[in-house]
Design an enzyme around this catalytic site. Structure first.
Site, PDB file in Angstrom:
ATOM      1  N   ALA A  46      30.486  23.238 -22.688  1.00 23.73           N
ATOM      2  CA  ALA A  46      30.074  21.832 -22.800  1.00 23.73           C
ATOM      3  C   ALA A  46      29.057  21.625 -23.910  1.00 23.73           C
ATOM      4  O   ALA A  46      28.857  20.500 -24.381  1.00 23.73           O
ATOM      5  CB  ALA A  46      29.463  21.392 -21.472  1.00 23.73           C
ATOM      6  N   LYS A  47      28.412  22.685 -24.346  1.00 23.93           N
ATOM      7  CA  LYS A  47      27.341  22.547 -25.336  1.00 23.93           C
ATOM      8  C   LYS A  47      27.847  22.117 -26.705  1.00 23.93           C
ATOM      9  O   LYS A  47      27.070  21.635 -27.531  1.00 23.93           O
ATOM     10  CB  LYS A  47      26.548  23.851 -25.449  1.00 23.93           C
ATOM     11  CG  LYS A  47      25.815  24.220 -24.171  1.00 23.93           C
ATOM     12  CD  LYS A  47      24.709  23.242 -23.827  1.00 23.93           C
ATOM     13  CE  LYS A  47      23.968  23.669 -22.577  1.00 23.93           C
ATOM     14  NZ  LYS A  47      22.886  22.746 -22.225  1.00 23.93           N
ATOM     15  N   ASP A  48      29.154  22.278 -26.961  1.00 23.34           N
ATOM     16  CA  ASP A  48      29.704  21.790 -28.233  1.00 23.34           C
ATOM     17  C   ASP A  48      29.402  20.301 -28.407  1.00 23.34           C
ATOM     18  O   ASP A  48      29.142  19.823 -29.504  1.00 23.34           O
ATOM     19  CB  ASP A  48      31.227  21.969 -28.264  1.00 23.34           C
ATOM     20  CG  ASP A  48      31.638  23.406 -28.522  1.00 23.34           C
ATOM     21  OD1 ASP A  48      30.760  24.256 -28.720  1.00 23.34           O
ATOM     22  OD2 ASP A  48      32.866  23.669 -28.512  1.00 23.34           O
ATOM     23  N   GLN A 150      16.899  21.514 -27.046  1.00 19.55           N
ATOM     24  CA  GLN A 150      17.737  20.764 -26.102  1.00 19.55           C
ATOM     25  C   GLN A 150      16.998  20.337 -24.841  1.00 19.55           C
ATOM     26  O   GLN A 150      17.374  19.355 -24.198  1.00 19.55           O
ATOM     27  CB  GLN A 150      18.957  21.601 -25.724  1.00 19.55           C
ATOM     28  CG  GLN A 150      18.610  22.944 -25.111  1.00 19.55           C
ATOM     29  CD  GLN A 150      19.845  23.756 -24.736  1.00 19.55           C
ATOM     30  OE1 GLN A 150      20.780  23.238 -24.158  1.00 19.55           O
ATOM     31  NE2 GLN A 150      19.846  25.029 -25.083  1.00 19.55           N
TER      32      GLN A 150
END
Ligand SMILES: Cc1ncc(COP(=O)(O)O)c(C=O)c1O
Length: 348
Positions: A46-48, A150
């Protein structure tokens, strides 16, 4: 010449991941459960979404220009996404991770051209040796650099608000009743929940946390209790800080998972639903079982599986590692694992 179906580069495949019906989990929980499988992103997590959103925004705002450096403190996945972006756009990628990072994840970061610094996982966030402090210090001394950070960057929330949230709402045709996601930085759950609750305020949002993290107690009592902190193996689940990117008021309840249960649940998922997820995906499924009483047969539940299991072949999917860490070596564990598998096959 351009082909109709060509993608200009691999980043154009970020997002629009499928939701997949979990047949066995649904049978046991007596409701319809779908997994949002984030391993379909090109960086397998999901970090993309948030890495691309954050870098695009920094470029638009002129905070980074040609030849610049992108810095991040990461358990591996955000680093992998940033390393992909850097490889394509010519930035230098400098990542700070911890001794918890798996061999495979570290190898992938290096393969994509990133510089990787490993910091002690036991270091407190304010310790000069912690991966947060070292990333910040590197940024402070590097011109034309951004520290994505983040844990305190609104892009982490917005990236999901503008992509994961709308996707889930569209994919569930507005029938979603429960949204379940792990909470690390909190970006996934917060951005998605914000969007989903704006569509229907009755959607319930459940956060998945680890024993050894401070998030659940903070949510329940508003207290940052350092005595809760202890080491655990569920990468990406929970935190030893309170990140600025957790929107606690959008989360209805937290559920805590222990290492053995989360890891074993991931292994079971691979053999029953044929989905190879990481420890956090296993933790999310384990938490669903704890939530069983919350669901009605007519409900529509979406659980996020944040990343791909190939990043954990030397840990979670390695029997020796599981045994030597005490996650498979008691007779009880073995029996429970077999019972889980048999029970799922027979539908209990
Ligand atoms: C494997 C994995 N799962 C779950 C999470 C949690 O997602 P978030 O940081 O959006 O809360 C992370 C975050 O680092 C992660 O790497």
């Amino acid at each position: 010449m351009r082909l109709k179906e060509e993608r200009e580069n691999i980043l154009q495949t970020v997002g629009d991941t499928p939701i997949i019906f979990l047949k066995d989990v649904s049978k046991v929980l007596k409701t319809r459960v779908y997994a949002k499988v984030e391993a379909f992103n090109p960086g397998h997590s999901a970090k993309d979404r948030i890495a691309l959103y954050a870098v695009n925004k920094a470029e638009e705002e002129g905070r980074i220009t040609e030849g610049g450096t992108i810095i991040e403190s990461t358990s591996g996945n955000t680093g992998r996404s940033l390393a992909m972006i850097c490889a394509l756009r010519g930035y230098k990628c400098v990542l700070f991770s911890t001794t918890k990072i798996s061999f495979e994840k570290q190898a992938i970061l290096k393969a994509l051209g990133a510089e990787v610094h490993i910091c002690p996982a036991s270091a407190k966030s304010t310790d000069p040796e912690s991966y947060y402090t070292r990333a910040q210090a590197y940024h402070d001394r590097t011109p034309n650099s951004i520290y994505v950070n983040q844990y305190y960057n609104d892009c982490n929330i917005e990236g999901h608000y503008y992509s994961t949230g709308p996707e889930i709402w569209r994919q569930t045709e507005g029938k979603l009743t429960h949204y379940v996601a792990c909470v690390g930085s909190g970006g996934t759950i917060s951005g998605t929940a914000k969007f989903l609750k704006e569509q229907n305020k009755d959607v319930k949002v459940f956060g998945v946390d680890a024993f050894g993290s401070v998030l659940t107690k903070f949510h329940e009592e508003g207290v940052f209790d350092e005595s809760q902190i202890r080491p655990y193996k569920l990468d990406g689940v929970g935190k030893n800080i309170i990140p600025g990117t957790v929107l606690f008021d959008r989360i209805d309840k937290f559920y805590q998972v222990n290492d053995a249960e989360g890891l074993q649940r991931a292994r079971t998922l691979a053999r029953t639903e044929a989905i190879l997820t990481g420890p956090s995906g296993g933790a999310a499924i384990e938490a669903l079982y704890q939530m069983k009483g919350e669901f009605k047969p007519t409900d529509c539940v979406v659980v996020v599986l944040p990343d791909h299991g190939t990043g954990y072949l030397s840990t979670l999917y390695n029997d020796e590692w599981m045994s030597s860490n005490g996650f498979l070596n008691t007779e009880e564990d073995q029996v429970e694992l077999v019972e889980n598998l048999n029970g799922l096959k027979q539908g209990y």
